[in-house]
Design a protein around this motif. Structure first.
Motif, mmCIF file in Angstrom:
data_model
loop_
_atom_site.group_PDB
_atom_site.id
_atom_site.type_symbol
_atom_site.label_atom_id
_atom_site.label_comp_id
_atom_site.label_asym_id
_atom_site.label_seq_id
_atom_site.Cartn_x
_atom_site.Cartn_y
_atom_site.Cartn_z
ATOM 1 N N MET A 1 0.716 -0.411 0.212
ATOM 2 C CA MET A 1 0.233 -0.290 -0.083
ATOM 3 C C MET A 1 0.678 1.339 0.191
ATOM 4 N N SER A 2 1.136 1.532 0.776
ATOM 5 C CA SER A 2 2.660 2.346 0.951
ATOM 6 C C SER A 2 3.413 2.976 -0.118
ATOM 7 N N ASP A 3 3.986 1.932 -0.869
ATOM 8 C CA ASP A 3 4.520 2.155 -1.781
ATOM 9 C C ASP A 3 4.697 2.557 -2.752
ATOM 10 N N ILE A 4 2.966 2.445 -3.162
ATOM 11 C CA ILE A 4 1.820 3.635 -4.010
ATOM 12 C C ILE A 4 3.247 5.121 -3.768
ATOM 13 N N LYS A 5 2.961 5.751 -2.384
ATOM 14 C CA LYS A 5 3.165 7.043 -2.278
ATOM 15 C C LYS A 5 4.603 6.625 -2.864
ATOM 16 N N VAL A 6 4.499 8.613 -3.189
ATOM 17 C CA VAL A 6 5.991 9.077 -3.896
ATOM 18 C C VAL A 6 6.387 10.154 -3.424
ATOM 19 N N GLU A 7 6.969 10.751 -2.614
ATOM 20 C CA GLU A 7 7.325 11.908 -1.627
ATOM 21 C C GLU A 7 7.646 12.504 -2.944
ATOM 22 N N GLY A 8 6.550 14.041 -2.710
ATOM 23 C CA GLY A 8 6.649 15.028 -4.516
ATOM 24 C C GLY A 8 5.944 14.444 -4.986
ATOM 25 N N PHE A 9 5.253 13.624 -5.218
ATOM 26 C CA PHE A 9 4.004 13.344 -5.873
ATOM 27 C C PHE A 9 2.723 13.492 -5.678
ATOM 28 N N LYS A 10 2.134 14.421 -5.746
ATOM 29 C CA LYS A 10 0.214 14.522 -5.496
ATOM 30 C C LYS A 10 -0.484 13.711 -6.228
ATOM 31 N N SER A 11 -0.273 13.555 -7.031
ATOM 32 C CA SER A 11 -1.105 12.368 -7.661
ATOM 33 C C SER A 11 -0.272 10.657 -7.187
ATOM 34 N N SER A 12 0.481 10.413 -6.061
ATOM 35 C CA SER A 12 0.391 9.032 -5.627
ATOM 36 C C SER A 12 -0.304 8.850 -4.637
ATOM 37 N N GLU A 13 -0.812 9.985 -3.145
ATOM 38 C CA GLU A 13 -1.651 10.162 -3.099
ATOM 39 C C GLU A 13 -3.301 9.677 -3.140
ATOM 40 N N ILE A 14 -3.227 10.241 -4.259
ATOM 41 C CA ILE A 14 -4.664 9.923 -4.845
ATOM 42 C C ILE A 14 -5.048 8.335 -5.246
ATOM 43 N N LEU A 15 -3.738 7.900 -6.557
ATOM 44 C CA LEU A 15 -3.436 6.874 -5.745
ATOM 45 C C LEU A 15 -3.490 5.587 -5.414
ATOM 46 N N ALA A 16 -2.941 5.878 -4.323
ATOM 47 C CA ALA A 16 -2.448 5.723 -3.092
ATOM 48 C C ALA A 16 -4.021 5.100 -2.262
ATOM 49 N N GLN A 17 -5.155 5.604 -2.385
ATOM 50 C CA GLN A 17 -6.698 6.510 -2.205
ATOM 51 C C GLN A 17 -7.223 5.536 -3.013
ATOM 52 N N LEU A 18 -6.663 5.426 -3.949
ATOM 53 C CA LEU A 18 -7.582 4.525 -5.615
ATOM 54 C C LEU A 18 -7.617 3.068 -4.879
#
Length: 129
Positions: A1-18
């Motif tokens: 799950m957390s491997d989706i989030k990447v520092e500096g990318f807002k879209s990674s937060e959205i994709l993690a929620q998706l």
């Protein structure tokens, strides 16, 4: 799950929620979403610092979101900025307008790319993006 989030990318937060929304789907909901979408999106996102991240939304086999290139051939590759993806996900920007104005580029099945909007809307209704 957390491997989706990447520092500096807002879209990674959205994709993690998706990804979380897909995980919380019942088997029936997941089957319906896969049946409705039936394809794989590859997202090539560039952030403000010029770094590129790649994520995959697999709605052909697994109904999952993960970081990295697709395991099997993507139906469409979307090339866009972090800001553009965030605006698309929030419903502030229309995919067609983004494409027409050059903010969004595609490789592969362009008509399939239009399904991403529906996927994001479904996720948004299930989770507050």
């Amino acid at each position: 799950m957390s491997d989706i989030k990447v520092e500096g990318f807002k879209s990674s937060e959205i994709l993690a929620q998706l990804a979380q929304v897909f995980e919380n789907f019942s088997d029936e909901e997941k089957k319906q979403q896969i049946k409705k979408t039936n394809g794989i999106f590859e997202l090539q996102v560039k952030n403000a610092e010029g770094k590129e991240g790649v994520w995959t939304i697999d709605l052909k086999q697994t109904g999952t979101v993960y970081k990295g290139k697709p395991k099997s051939k993507a139906n469409v590759t979307l090339i866009l900025s972090d800001e553009t993806f965030s605006q698309l996900a929030e419903g502030k920007l229309d995919g067609q307008k983004a494409f027409m104005s050059g903010k969004l580029k595609t490789k592969g099945n362009m008509m399939f790319a239009t399904k991403l909007d529906g996927v994001l809307k479904t996720a948004k209704s299930k989770a507050k993006l």
